[in-house]
Design a protein around this motif. Sequence first.
Motif, PDB file in Angstrom:
ATOM      1  N   ASP A  27     -11.899   7.957  -2.891  1.00  0.00           N
ATOM      2  CA  ASP A  27     -12.708   6.961  -2.187  1.00  0.00           C
ATOM      3  C   ASP A  27     -11.964   5.621  -2.188  1.00  0.00           C
ATOM      4  OD1 ASP A  27     -14.901   8.655  -1.688  1.00  0.00           O
ATOM      5  OD2 ASP A  27     -15.704   8.263  -3.700  1.00  0.00           O
ATOM      6  N   PRO A  28     -11.824   4.958  -1.030  1.00  0.00           N
ATOM      7  CA  PRO A  28     -11.133   3.657  -0.998  1.00  0.00           C
ATOM      8  C   PRO A  28     -11.854   2.621  -1.865  1.00  0.00           C
ATOM      9  CG  PRO A  28     -11.529   4.487   1.229  1.00  0.00           C
ATOM     10  CD  PRO A  28     -12.290   5.363   0.284  1.00  0.00           C
ATOM     11  N   ILE A  29     -11.074   1.922  -2.716  1.00  0.00           N
ATOM     12  CA  ILE A  29     -11.658   0.848  -3.522  1.00  0.00           C
ATOM     13  C   ILE A  29     -11.007  -0.499  -3.233  1.00  0.00           C
ATOM     14  CG2 ILE A  29     -12.557   2.302  -5.369  1.00  0.00           C
ATOM     15  CD1 ILE A  29     -10.066   1.562  -7.029  1.00  0.00           C
ATOM     16  N   LEU A  30      -9.743  -0.498  -2.797  1.00  0.00           N
ATOM     17  CA  LEU A  30      -9.028  -1.725  -2.428  1.00  0.00           C
ATOM     18  C   LEU A  30      -8.106  -1.396  -1.258  1.00  0.00           C
ATOM     19  CD1 LEU A  30      -8.044  -2.740  -6.065  1.00  0.00           C
ATOM     20  CD2 LEU A  30      -9.722  -3.945  -4.644  1.00  0.00           C
ATOM     21  N   THR A  31      -8.092  -2.258  -0.223  1.00  0.00           N
ATOM     22  CA  THR A  31      -7.272  -1.980   0.958  1.00  0.00           C
ATOM     23  C   THR A  31      -6.659  -3.256   1.516  1.00  0.00           C
ATOM     24  OG1 THR A  31      -9.082  -2.281   2.540  1.00  0.00           O
ATOM     25  CG2 THR A  31      -8.810  -0.072   1.629  1.00  0.00           C
ATOM     26  N   ASP A  32      -5.644  -3.065   2.330  1.00  0.00           N
ATOM     27  CA  ASP A  32      -5.078  -4.155   3.133  1.00  0.00           C
ATOM     28  C   ASP A  32      -4.399  -3.527   4.331  1.00  0.00           C
ATOM     29  OD1 ASP A  32      -4.365  -6.716   3.960  1.00  0.00           O
ATOM     30  OD2 ASP A  32      -2.512  -6.717   2.802  1.00  0.00           O
ATOM     31  N   SER A  33      -4.443  -4.228   5.451  1.00  0.00           N
ATOM     32  CA  SER A  33      -3.692  -3.829   6.640  1.00  0.00           C
ATOM     33  C   SER A  33      -3.127  -5.092   7.268  1.00  0.00           C
ATOM     34  CB  SER A  33      -4.561  -3.066   7.635  1.00  0.00           C
ATOM     35  OG  SER A  33      -5.641  -3.857   8.054  1.00  0.00           O
TER      36      SER A  33
ATOM     37  N   ALA B 194      -2.161  -4.686  -2.199  1.00  0.00           N
ATOM     38  CA  ALA B 194      -3.621  -4.733  -2.328  1.00  0.00           C
ATOM     39  C   ALA B 194      -3.917  -4.785  -3.818  1.00  0.00           C
ATOM     40  CB  ALA B 194      -4.272  -3.504  -1.695  1.00  0.00           C
ATOM     41  N   GLY B 195      -4.962  -5.495  -4.174  1.00  0.00           N
ATOM     42  CA  GLY B 195      -5.316  -5.570  -5.580  1.00  0.00           C
ATOM     43  C   GLY B 195      -6.646  -6.239  -5.772  1.00  0.00           C
ATOM     44  N   GLY B 196      -7.173  -6.083  -6.968  1.00  0.00           N
ATOM     45  CA  GLY B 196      -8.436  -6.716  -7.280  1.00  0.00           C
ATOM     46  C   GLY B 196      -8.969  -6.210  -8.603  1.00  0.00           C
ATOM     47  N   ILE B 197     -10.200  -6.599  -8.876  1.00  0.00           N
ATOM     48  CA  ILE B 197     -10.884  -6.209 -10.101  1.00  0.00           C
ATOM     49  C   ILE B 197     -11.979  -5.228  -9.721  1.00  0.00           C
ATOM     50  CG2 ILE B 197     -12.280  -7.053 -12.018  1.00  0.00           C
ATOM     51  CD1 ILE B 197     -10.693  -9.691 -11.763  1.00  0.00           C
TER      52      ILE B 197
ATOM     53  N   VAL C  20       4.904  -3.650  13.862  1.00  0.00           N
ATOM     54  CA  VAL C  20       4.263  -2.426  13.384  1.00  0.00           C
ATOM     55  C   VAL C  20       3.033  -2.792  12.562  1.00  0.00           C
ATOM     56  CG1 VAL C  20       6.352  -1.018  13.347  1.00  0.00           C
ATOM     57  CG2 VAL C  20       5.717  -2.308  11.320  1.00  0.00           C
ATOM     58  N   ASN C  21       2.045  -1.914  12.609  1.00  0.00           N
ATOM     59  CA  ASN C  21       0.856  -2.065  11.778  1.00  0.00           C
ATOM     60  C   ASN C  21       1.047  -1.223  10.523  1.00  0.00           C
ATOM     61  OD1 ASN C  21      -0.542  -3.684  13.667  1.00  0.00           O
ATOM     62  ND2 ASN C  21      -1.019  -1.846  14.842  1.00  0.00           N
ATOM     63  N   VAL C  22       0.750  -1.824   9.383  1.00  0.00           N
ATOM     64  CA  VAL C  22       0.973  -1.184   8.096  1.00  0.00           C
ATOM     65  C   VAL C  22      -0.325  -1.241   7.310  1.00  0.00           C
ATOM     66  CG1 VAL C  22       2.322  -1.323   5.973  1.00  0.00           C
ATOM     67  CG2 VAL C  22       3.395  -1.880   8.138  1.00  0.00           C
ATOM     68  N   GLY C  23      -0.606  -0.187   6.547  1.00  0.00           N
ATOM     69  CA  GLY C  23      -1.806  -0.167   5.725  1.00  0.00           C
ATOM     70  C   GLY C  23      -1.536   0.382   4.347  1.00  0.00           C
ATOM     71  N   ILE C  24      -2.262  -0.127   3.361  1.00  0.00           N
ATOM     72  CA  ILE C  24      -2.215   0.371   1.993  1.00  0.00           C
ATOM     73  C   ILE C  24      -3.651   0.548   1.524  1.00  0.00           C
ATOM     74  CG2 ILE C  24      -2.045  -1.950   1.000  1.00  0.00           C
ATOM     75  CD1 ILE C  24      -0.252  -0.759  -1.205  1.00  0.00           C
ATOM     76  N   VAL C  25      -3.915   1.662   0.848  1.00  0.00           N
ATOM     77  CA  VAL C  25      -5.257   1.961   0.347  1.00  0.00           C
ATOM     78  C   VAL C  25      -5.130   2.432  -1.097  1.00  0.00           C
ATOM     79  CG1 VAL C  25      -7.298   3.421   0.585  1.00  0.00           C
ATOM     80  CG2 VAL C  25      -6.097   2.649   2.624  1.00  0.00           C
ATOM     81  N   ILE C  26      -5.868   1.798  -1.991  1.00  0.00           N
ATOM     82  CA  ILE C  26      -5.982   2.268  -3.365  1.00  0.00           C
ATOM     83  C   ILE C  26      -7.304   3.025  -3.440  1.00  0.00           C
ATOM     84  CG2 ILE C  26      -6.116   1.627  -5.790  1.00  0.00           C
ATOM     85  CD1 ILE C  26      -4.611  -0.981  -5.037  1.00  0.00           C
TER      86      ILE C  26
ATOM     87  N   HIS D  62      -3.467  -3.334  -9.083  1.00  0.00           N
ATOM     88  CA  HIS D  62      -2.606  -3.927  -8.056  1.00  0.00           C
ATOM     89  C   HIS D  62      -1.543  -2.918  -7.653  1.00  0.00           C
ATOM     90  CE1 HIS D  62       0.874  -6.240  -6.577  1.00  0.00           C
ATOM     91  NE2 HIS D  62      -0.071  -6.891  -5.940  1.00  0.00           N
ATOM     92  N   ALA D  63      -1.301  -2.808  -6.352  1.00  0.00           N
ATOM     93  CA  ALA D  63      -0.244  -1.937  -5.842  1.00  0.00           C
ATOM     94  C   ALA D  63       0.465  -2.655  -4.702  1.00  0.00           C
ATOM     95  CB  ALA D  63      -0.818  -0.618  -5.337  1.00  0.00           C
ATOM     96  N   SER D  64       1.772  -2.454  -4.622  1.00  0.00           N
ATOM     97  CA  SER D  64       2.535  -3.012  -3.501  1.00  0.00           C
ATOM     98  C   SER D  64       3.576  -2.005  -3.056  1.00  0.00           C
ATOM     99  CB  SER D  64       3.196  -4.336  -3.899  1.00  0.00           C
ATOM    100  OG  SER D  64       4.114  -4.138  -4.950  1.00  0.00           O
ATOM    101  N   VAL D  65       3.969  -2.141  -1.794  1.00  0.00           N
ATOM    102  CA  VAL D  65       4.967  -1.264  -1.192  1.00  0.00           C
ATOM    103  C   VAL D  65       5.920  -2.110  -0.365  1.00  0.00           C
ATOM    104  CG1 VAL D  65       5.358   0.609   0.468  1.00  0.00           C
ATOM    105  CG2 VAL D  65       3.403   0.717  -1.097  1.00  0.00           C
ATOM    106  N   SER D  66       7.206  -1.986  -0.653  1.00  0.00           N
ATOM    107  CA  SER D  66       8.252  -2.568   0.187  1.00  0.00           C
ATOM    108  C   SER D  66       8.703  -1.464   1.133  1.00  0.00           C
ATOM    109  CB  SER D  66       9.423  -3.041  -0.685  1.00  0.00           C
ATOM    110  OG  SER D  66      10.484  -3.488   0.127  1.00  0.00           O
ATOM    111  N   PHE D  67       8.758  -1.766   2.417  1.00  0.00           N
ATOM    112  CA  PHE D  67       9.082  -0.723   3.392  1.00  0.00           C
ATOM    113  C   PHE D  67      10.115  -1.212   4.392  1.00  0.00           C
ATOM    114  CE2 PHE D  67       5.690  -3.205   5.087  1.00  0.00           C
ATOM    115  CZ  PHE D  67       6.011  -3.364   6.420  1.00  0.00           C
ATOM    116  N   ASP D  68      10.801  -0.264   4.981  1.00  0.00           N
ATOM    117  CA  ASP D  68      11.786  -0.511   6.032  1.00  0.00           C
ATOM    118  C   ASP D  68      11.481   0.453   7.160  1.00  0.00           C
ATOM    119  OD1 ASP D  68      13.971  -1.231   7.541  1.00  0.00           O
ATOM    120  OD2 ASP D  68      15.390  -0.074   6.344  1.00  0.00           O
TER     121      ASP D  68
END
Length: 125
Positions: free
Chosen positions: A67-73, A85-88, A56-62, A43-49
């Motif tokens: 190689d991307p394994i978990l993403t969110d936008s 973004a997170g998972g098993i 705005v469009n924001v994206g996170i990739v683990i 699991h990863a999270s980012v607080s941003f300003d």
Amino acid sequence: MPGPGGNPFPQVLYGLEQFDLNGEYDPATSTFTPRRSGVYSIHASVSFDSNATVAVNVGIVIRANNDPILTDSETFPFGDGVIDAGGIVRLQAGDRVQVFFTISGTAGGNIEASLETRFDGARIG
């Protein structure tokens, strides 16, 4: 860490280590490297300003070994918030897990050092 608009996913730096039971996280490189192959909860999270006054469009990739394994936008209406973004996932011993983040548009922004900006990784099976 700055997250200037349009930059292709710079790495998130999680420099503060709370605990590391198996010596798998390197805060100097913000890299999680499992010692054993298995199933992991990540699991990863980012607080941003952002400097934006519009959405705005924001994206996170683990990524594992780049190689991307978990993403969110997501789209945030006022330019700041928290994305996660997170998972098993199945990881192999020695895989290099890192987190990347971007803010789109012309306004830059910053990752906030807060309790909401964090990374968690643990073997569950």
